[in-house]
Design an enzyme around this catalytic site. Structure first.
Site, mmCIF file in Angstrom:
data_model
loop_
_atom_site.group_PDB
_atom_site.id
_atom_site.type_symbol
_atom_site.label_atom_id
_atom_site.label_comp_id
_atom_site.label_asym_id
_atom_site.label_seq_id
_atom_site.Cartn_x
_atom_site.Cartn_y
_atom_site.Cartn_z
ATOM 1 N N HIS A 63 1.012 -1.133 0.264
ATOM 2 C CA HIS A 63 0.018 0.017 0.027
ATOM 3 C C HIS A 63 0.959 1.370 -0.022
ATOM 4 O O HIS A 63 2.057 1.174 0.222
ATOM 5 C CB HIS A 63 -0.797 -0.066 1.011
ATOM 6 C CG HIS A 63 -0.361 0.047 2.577
ATOM 7 N ND1 HIS A 63 -0.305 -0.931 3.516
ATOM 8 C CD2 HIS A 63 0.415 0.963 3.197
ATOM 9 C CE1 HIS A 63 0.328 -0.946 4.501
ATOM 10 N NE2 HIS A 63 0.982 0.380 4.466
HETATM 11 P P1 TYD Z 1 -2.343 -3.035 7.497
HETATM 12 O O1 TYD Z 1 -1.881 -1.768 7.262
HETATM 13 O O2 TYD Z 1 -3.059 -3.727 6.231
HETATM 14 O O3 TYD Z 1 -1.132 -4.127 7.577
HETATM 15 P P2 TYD Z 1 0.192 -4.235 6.707
HETATM 16 O O4 TYD Z 1 0.581 -3.239 5.781
HETATM 17 O O5 TYD Z 1 1.452 -4.487 7.723
HETATM 18 O O6 TYD Z 1 0.029 -5.581 5.742
HETATM 19 O O7 TYD Z 1 -3.188 -3.355 8.680
HETATM 20 C C1 TYD Z 1 -3.664 -4.633 9.151
HETATM 21 C C2 TYD Z 1 -5.055 -4.591 9.745
HETATM 22 O O8 TYD Z 1 -4.599 -3.801 10.975
HETATM 23 C C3 TYD Z 1 -6.023 -3.800 8.905
HETATM 24 O O9 TYD Z 1 -7.238 -4.148 9.178
HETATM 25 C C4 TYD Z 1 -5.825 -2.502 9.527
HETATM 26 C C5 TYD Z 1 -5.421 -2.646 11.054
HETATM 27 N N1 TYD Z 1 -4.605 -1.563 11.636
HETATM 28 C C6 TYD Z 1 -5.367 -0.540 12.484
HETATM 29 O O10 TYD Z 1 -6.464 -0.685 12.790
HETATM 30 N N2 TYD Z 1 -4.755 0.547 12.970
HETATM 31 C C7 TYD Z 1 -3.558 0.562 12.667
HETATM 32 O O11 TYD Z 1 -2.700 1.795 13.134
HETATM 33 C C8 TYD Z 1 -2.835 -0.074 11.719
HETATM 34 C C9 TYD Z 1 -1.357 -0.043 11.306
HETATM 35 C C10 TYD Z 1 -3.466 -1.265 11.083
#
Ligand code: TYD
Length: 147
Positions: A63
């Site tokens: 992302h």
């Molecule tokens: P995501 O950003 O997709 O993780 P990565 O990029 O590490 O693969 O986040 C995973 C899940 O956690 C998603 O459902 C969003 C949630 N999340 C929060 O609720 N708060 C946060 O601060 C972060 C970073 C993620």
């Protein structure tokens, strides 16, 4: 204090993402590294999260953010961060707790090749906001090329 690097996130590029060497205080009982927002990193820290228990072969990230700045630290073990500004890409392997990779807004990132037991510590400049994310790569490319 490091001056705040100002850039338009639509125009940011992978060379704006730099490795910051953090201070390490060493004694015979081990090391300590201190990170202070707006002191040894160029933004205020609003949120901290960490990735751990990452299964072998799993990838994270995939992302980009519109506004968020982050400092990514391999608090334990190692992993590779792929950075992509829509034109150029580069990969950086993090494997030292006293190195931080600053990712500026407007950069697509993918995290991969986590070693067993790796901990990816993330210091973030803003609260969580789902609207700050690009999760669709083509949408990200379209936004970057509309500058
Ligand atoms: P995501 O950003 O997709 O993780 P990565 O990029 O590490 O693969 O986040 C995973 C899940 O956690 C998603 O459902 C969003 C949630 N999340 C929060 O609720 N708060 C946060 O601060 C972060 C970073 C993620």
């Amino acid at each position: 204090m490091i001056s705040l690097i100002s850039e338009n996130s639509m125009r940011s590029n992978i060379n704006d993402c730099v490795i910051l060497t953090l201070n390490k205080i060493h004694n015979r009982a081990g090391n300590i590294t201190i990170v202070e927002g707006n002191e040894n990193i160029p933004f205020d820290i609003k949120r901290i999260y960490y990735l751990y228990d990452i299964p072998s072969g799993a990838d994270r990230g995939a992302h980009a953010h519109r506004q968020l700045r982050q400092l990514i630290i391999a608090a334990s073990g190692s992993f590779t961060v792929m950075l992509d500004d829509g034109i150029n890409k580069k990969e950086i392997t993090l494997n030292k707790p006293d190195y931080g990779l600053m990712i500026v807004p407007g950069i697509w990132r993918e995290l991969k090749e986590f070693s067993s037991g790796a901990i990816c510590l993330v210091l973030a400049s803003k609260e969580y906001n789902a609207n700050d994310y690009f999760r669709d790569y083509n949408e990200f490319l379209k936004w970057k090329s509309s500058k």
